[in-house]
Scaffold this motif. Structure first.
Motif, PDB file in Angstrom:
ATOM      1  N   MET A 148     -11.488  -8.431  -7.290  1.00  0.00           N
ATOM      2  CA  MET A 148     -10.130  -7.352  -7.214  1.00  0.00           C
ATOM      3  C   MET A 148      -8.740  -7.613  -7.652  1.00  0.00           C
ATOM      4  N   THR A 149      -8.869  -6.584  -8.138  1.00  0.00           N
ATOM      5  CA  THR A 149      -7.811  -6.687  -8.126  1.00  0.00           C
ATOM      6  C   THR A 149      -6.124  -6.591  -7.543  1.00  0.00           C
ATOM      7  N   LYS A 150      -5.407  -7.137  -6.472  1.00  0.00           N
ATOM      8  CA  LYS A 150      -5.078  -6.251  -6.023  1.00  0.00           C
ATOM      9  C   LYS A 150      -4.074  -5.556  -5.802  1.00  0.00           C
ATOM     10  N   LYS A 151      -3.049  -4.968  -4.833  1.00  0.00           N
ATOM     11  CA  LYS A 151      -1.941  -4.348  -5.250  1.00  0.00           C
ATOM     12  C   LYS A 151      -1.667  -3.112  -4.255  1.00  0.00           C
ATOM     13  N   ILE A 152      -0.506  -2.828  -4.269  1.00  0.00           N
ATOM     14  CA  ILE A 152      -0.036  -2.064  -2.843  1.00  0.00           C
ATOM     15  C   ILE A 152      -0.002  -0.720  -3.161  1.00  0.00           C
ATOM     16  N   VAL A 153      -0.399  -0.950  -1.470  1.00  0.00           N
ATOM     17  CA  VAL A 153      -0.783   0.595  -1.655  1.00  0.00           C
ATOM     18  C   VAL A 153       0.102   1.549  -0.393  1.00  0.00           C
ATOM     19  N   ALA A 154       0.828   2.904  -0.612  1.00  0.00           N
ATOM     20  CA  ALA A 154       1.432   3.653   1.224  1.00  0.00           C
ATOM     21  C   ALA A 154       0.137   4.044   1.242  1.00  0.00           C
ATOM     22  N   ILE A 155       0.486   3.583   2.821  1.00  0.00           N
ATOM     23  CA  ILE A 155      -0.866   5.004   3.337  1.00  0.00           C
ATOM     24  C   ILE A 155      -0.570   5.486   4.798  1.00  0.00           C
ATOM     25  N   TRP A 156      -0.636   6.726   4.841  1.00  0.00           N
ATOM     26  CA  TRP A 156       0.296   7.396   5.678  1.00  0.00           C
ATOM     27  C   TRP A 156      -0.320   9.286   6.426  1.00  0.00           C
ATOM     28  N   ALA A 157      -0.450   9.947   7.812  1.00  0.00           N
ATOM     29  CA  ALA A 157      -0.798  10.745   7.014  1.00  0.00           C
ATOM     30  C   ALA A 157       0.122  11.734   7.510  1.00  0.00           C
ATOM     31  N   GLN A 158       0.451  13.336   7.268  1.00  0.00           N
ATOM     32  CA  GLN A 158       1.507  14.036   7.746  1.00  0.00           C
ATOM     33  C   GLN A 158       0.831  15.144   7.808  1.00  0.00           C
ATOM     34  N   ASP A 159       1.840  16.380   7.895  1.00  0.00           N
ATOM     35  CA  ASP A 159       1.392  17.482   8.849  1.00  0.00           C
ATOM     36  C   ASP A 159       1.606  18.297   7.618  1.00  0.00           C
ATOM     37  N   GLU A 160       1.881  19.780   7.521  1.00  0.00           N
ATOM     38  CA  GLU A 160       2.025  20.597   6.900  1.00  0.00           C
ATOM     39  C   GLU A 160       3.792  21.063   6.031  1.00  0.00           C
ATOM     40  N   SER A 196      11.407 -11.193  -0.599  1.00  0.00           N
ATOM     41  CA  SER A 196      10.914 -12.052   0.321  1.00  0.00           C
ATOM     42  C   SER A 196       9.904 -11.267   0.693  1.00  0.00           C
ATOM     43  N   VAL A 197       9.362  -9.838   0.755  1.00  0.00           N
ATOM     44  CA  VAL A 197       8.255  -8.926   1.481  1.00  0.00           C
ATOM     45  C   VAL A 197       7.215  -9.460  -0.474  1.00  0.00           C
ATOM     46  N   LEU A 198       8.333  -9.464  -1.060  1.00  0.00           N
ATOM     47  CA  LEU A 198       7.241  -9.207  -2.261  1.00  0.00           C
ATOM     48  C   LEU A 198       7.132 -10.638  -3.296  1.00  0.00           C
ATOM     49  N   ASP A 199       8.010 -11.804  -2.608  1.00  0.00           N
ATOM     50  CA  ASP A 199       7.708 -13.142  -3.232  1.00  0.00           C
ATOM     51  C   ASP A 199       6.390 -12.951  -2.307  1.00  0.00           C
ATOM     52  N   TRP A 200       5.512 -13.394  -1.271  1.00  0.00           N
ATOM     53  CA  TRP A 200       4.747 -13.885  -0.051  1.00  0.00           C
ATOM     54  C   TRP A 200       3.701 -12.469  -1.149  1.00  0.00           C
ATOM     55  N   TYR A 201       3.691 -11.505  -0.841  1.00  0.00           N
ATOM     56  CA  TYR A 201       2.827 -10.272  -1.454  1.00  0.00           C
ATOM     57  C   TYR A 201       2.122 -11.763  -3.375  1.00  0.00           C
ATOM     58  N   GLN A 202       3.150 -11.505  -3.773  1.00  0.00           N
ATOM     59  CA  GLN A 202       2.534 -12.341  -4.834  1.00  0.00           C
ATOM     60  C   GLN A 202       2.059 -13.766  -4.806  1.00  0.00           C
ATOM     61  N   SER A 203       2.583 -14.773  -3.591  1.00  0.00           N
ATOM     62  CA  SER A 203       1.712 -15.584  -3.681  1.00  0.00           C
ATOM     63  C   SER A 203       0.722 -15.595  -3.163  1.00  0.00           C
ATOM     64  N   GLN A 204      -0.635 -14.926  -2.171  1.00  0.00           N
ATOM     65  CA  GLN A 204      -1.284 -14.244  -1.507  1.00  0.00           C
ATOM     66  C   GLN A 204      -2.586 -13.268  -2.433  1.00  0.00           C
ATOM     67  N   ASP A 205      -3.813 -13.443  -1.752  1.00  0.00           N
ATOM     68  CA  ASP A 205      -4.899 -12.496  -2.359  1.00  0.00           C
ATOM     69  C   ASP A 205      -4.843 -11.267  -1.716  1.00  0.00           C
ATOM     70  N   LYS A 206      -4.339 -10.317  -0.810  1.00  0.00           N
ATOM     71  CA  LYS A 206      -4.696  -9.042  -0.189  1.00  0.00           C
ATOM     72  C   LYS A 206      -3.781  -8.717  -0.797  1.00  0.00           C
ATOM     73  N   ASN A 207      -4.837  -7.099  -0.539  1.00  0.00           N
ATOM     74  CA  ASN A 207      -3.399  -5.634  -0.255  1.00  0.00           C
ATOM     75  C   ASN A 207      -2.671  -5.939   0.074  1.00  0.00           C
ATOM     76  N   LEU A 208      -1.210  -5.271  -0.186  1.00  0.00           N
ATOM     77  CA  LEU A 208      -0.095  -4.547   0.961  1.00  0.00           C
ATOM     78  C   LEU A 208      -0.167  -3.795   1.002  1.00  0.00           C
ATOM     79  N   TYR A 209      -0.862  -3.140   2.365  1.00  0.00           N
ATOM     80  CA  TYR A 209      -0.440  -1.948   3.184  1.00  0.00           C
ATOM     81  C   TYR A 209       0.494  -1.738   3.491  1.00  0.00           C
ATOM     82  N   VAL A 210       1.122  -0.492   3.032  1.00  0.00           N
ATOM     83  CA  VAL A 210       2.970   0.169   3.226  1.00  0.00           C
ATOM     84  C   VAL A 210       2.162   1.046   4.417  1.00  0.00           C
TER      85      VAL A 210
END
Length: 168
Positions: free
Chosen positions: A1-13, A85-99
């Motif tokens: 699996m290729t790791k990715k940066i994903v935004a996840i949120w809920a919103q009303d109309e 620094s967040v992006l450096d952390w992300y590059q140094s590991q294997d997990k997806n990052l959910y914003v």
């Protein structure tokens, strides 16, 4: 699996995402989707969002906090003071990052997102925080969506959309 940066949120109309630093609705089916999606990955939020969660760590997820406060220190949390620094952390590991929020964090990470997962709640609720109006969702194409009908536990209909950044 290729790791990715994903935004996840809920919103009303109307784009409401929060009230008093908390979610302005209770949708157990949507919360279950959030849990299943982010489990065993990393979640990134701002300090205000973390405070709104009662500084509670979500089980089986690595928690990252982006804050301007260089003196911030919290047990069990990775603290960052800038996007690089967040992006450096992300590059140094294997997990997806959910914003996961809030508004300023979504805005800051828009250029780095591979995907977005947005829950559109089919209702209008009272709130004081809105998803950023200048976030360009047209950069992402919908690859799938799933409708959930309201029931005895979930007071609103909602649709979860999965969107992937368009190829340039």
């Amino acid at each position: 699996m290729t790791k990715k940066i994903v935004a996840i949120w809920a919103q009303d109309e109307e784009g409401v995402i929060g009230k008093d630093n908390r979610l302005p609705w209770y949708l157990p089916a949507e919360l279950q989707h959030f849990k299943e999606t982010t489990l065993n990955h990393a979640i990134l939020m701002g300090r205000v969002t973390f405070d709104g969660m009662g500084r509670r760590l979500l089980p089986q997820r690595e928690t990252l906090i982006l804050t301007r406060n260089a003196d911030e220190n919290m047990d069990g949390v990775n603290i960052f003071n800038n996007i690089e620094s967040v992006l450096d952390w992300y590059q140094s590991q294997d997990k997806n990052l959910y914003v996961i929020g809030g508004k300023q964090i979504f805005q800051a990470f828009e250029p780095y997102l591979d995907e977005v997962i947005v829950t559109q709640i089919h209702a209008r609720v009272e709130g004081d925080t809105y998803f950023p109006e200048d976030f360009d969702l047209s950069l992402f194409e919908t690859v799938s969506s799933k409708f959930y009908a309201k029931d005895e536990k979930n007071p609103y209909d909602f649709t979860i959309q999965y969107r992937k950044r368009k190829e340039v």
